[in-house]
Design an enzyme around this catalytic site. Structure first.
Site, mmCIF file in Angstrom:
data_model
loop_
_atom_site.group_PDB
_atom_site.id
_atom_site.type_symbol
_atom_site.label_atom_id
_atom_site.label_comp_id
_atom_site.label_asym_id
_atom_site.label_seq_id
_atom_site.Cartn_x
_atom_site.Cartn_y
_atom_site.Cartn_z
ATOM 1 N N LYS A 13 0.826 -1.089 -0.078
ATOM 2 C CA LYS A 13 0.237 -0.220 0.225
ATOM 3 C C LYS A 13 0.898 1.033 0.052
ATOM 4 O O LYS A 13 2.277 1.251 0.178
ATOM 5 C CB LYS A 13 -1.048 -0.073 1.337
ATOM 6 C CG LYS A 13 -1.972 -1.215 1.477
ATOM 7 C CD LYS A 13 -2.890 -0.975 2.559
ATOM 8 C CE LYS A 13 -3.834 -2.311 2.359
ATOM 9 N NZ LYS A 13 -4.658 -2.260 3.570
ATOM 10 N N GLU A 134 -9.674 -9.901 -7.795
ATOM 11 C CA GLU A 134 -8.708 -8.945 -7.681
ATOM 12 C C GLU A 134 -7.495 -8.950 -8.956
ATOM 13 O O GLU A 134 -7.045 -7.977 -9.465
ATOM 14 C CB GLU A 134 -8.189 -8.904 -6.293
ATOM 15 C CG GLU A 134 -9.117 -8.774 -5.415
ATOM 16 C CD GLU A 134 -8.676 -8.918 -3.829
ATOM 17 O OE1 GLU A 134 -7.377 -9.352 -3.628
ATOM 18 O OE2 GLU A 134 -9.588 -8.784 -3.006
HETATM 19 P P1 IDP Z 1 -7.459 -7.133 5.763
HETATM 20 O O1 IDP Z 1 -6.842 -6.336 4.896
HETATM 21 O O2 IDP Z 1 -6.733 -7.451 7.052
HETATM 22 O O3 IDP Z 1 -8.092 -8.401 4.848
HETATM 23 P P2 IDP Z 1 -10.321 -5.921 5.531
HETATM 24 O O4 IDP Z 1 -11.062 -6.336 6.749
HETATM 25 O O5 IDP Z 1 -10.430 -6.666 4.170
HETATM 26 O O6 IDP Z 1 -8.837 -6.240 6.182
HETATM 27 O O7 IDP Z 1 -10.091 -4.448 5.249
HETATM 28 C C1 IDP Z 1 -9.491 -4.317 4.236
HETATM 29 C C2 IDP Z 1 -8.758 -2.832 4.585
HETATM 30 O O8 IDP Z 1 -9.554 -1.677 5.158
HETATM 31 C C3 IDP Z 1 -7.707 -3.207 5.850
HETATM 32 O O9 IDP Z 1 -6.380 -3.596 5.333
HETATM 33 C C4 IDP Z 1 -7.409 -1.700 6.407
HETATM 34 O O10 IDP Z 1 -6.698 -0.917 5.420
HETATM 35 C C5 IDP Z 1 -8.949 -1.067 6.221
HETATM 36 N N1 IDP Z 1 -9.754 -1.366 7.251
HETATM 37 C C6 IDP Z 1 -10.470 -2.362 7.718
HETATM 38 N N2 IDP Z 1 -11.113 -2.105 8.851
HETATM 39 C C7 IDP Z 1 -10.819 -0.522 9.262
HETATM 40 C C8 IDP Z 1 -11.278 0.167 10.524
HETATM 41 O O11 IDP Z 1 -11.935 -0.345 11.262
HETATM 42 N N3 IDP Z 1 -10.673 1.331 10.366
HETATM 43 C C9 IDP Z 1 -10.082 1.771 9.106
HETATM 44 N N4 IDP Z 1 -9.339 1.220 8.137
HETATM 45 C C10 IDP Z 1 -9.958 -0.303 8.208
#
Ligand code: IDP
Length: 142
Positions: A13, A134
């Site tokens: 990222k 993706e």
């Molecule tokens: P992951 O990347 O660990 O699979 P996901 O739940 O798929 O997590 O969420 C995608 C991305 O969204 C995360 O990597 C993070 O960058 C962001 N994200 C997820 N939950 C939150 C939150 O509660 N606050 C801010 N950003 C979040």
């Protein structure tokens, strides 16, 4: 345990890219035994990100996430290997860099930015279906 050669979409990222961590992420991927099927440096468009993060649309963190992800360059990588989807997520660690265990990319290198949990260095696909979807977004010609 099963034999399951897979591909997964990994993104370094904008926070990881700006900190010069693409090489470190690639090193860990290769050290684990996964191979690289595609690699590109790109600045994501909002359209690409809307597709990529479609499942999160409407969540409170969606808009800041798209804003952050379109703020700079990323390294997009397709990795290949036995059970590499689950394996890369184990390498990445928990979503919140503070909760992520030492030994993982986010646990070793992720910084606590307060509310900016989105800045957690890497993305990795979470299922074979997500990976296929993706990979088509980031590498339409693959
Ligand atoms: P992951 O990347 O660990 O699979 P996901 O739940 O798929 O997590 O969420 C995608 C991305 O969204 C995360 O990597 C993070 O960058 C962001 N994200 C997820 N939950 C939150 C939150 O509660 N606050 C801010 N950003 C979040």
């Amino acid at each position: 345990m099963t034999t399951q050669t897979e591909r997964s979409l990994v993104l370094v990222k904008p926070d990881g890219f700006a900190r010069g961590l693409s090489g470190e992420v690639l090193r860990r991927i290769e050290a684990k035994g996964y191979t690289l099927a595609a690699l590109a440096v790109t600045t994501p468009t909002r359209e690409q990100l809307a597709e990529h993060y479609a499942e999160h649309e409407g969540k409170p963190f969606y808009e800041p996430l798209v804003e952050f992800m379109s703020s700079g360059q990323v390294t997009a990588i397709v990795i290949e290997g036995n059970r590499c989807i689950e394996g890369f997520r184990a390498l990445a660690g928990a979503t919140d860099p503070t909760a992520a265990l030492p030994g993982t990319i986010r646990g070793d290198l992720g910084r606590d930015w307060g509310k900016k949990v989105q800045e957690n260095i890497v993305h990795g696909s979470d299922s074979p279906e997500s990976a296929a979807r993706e990979i088509a977004i980031w590498f339409p010609n693959l």
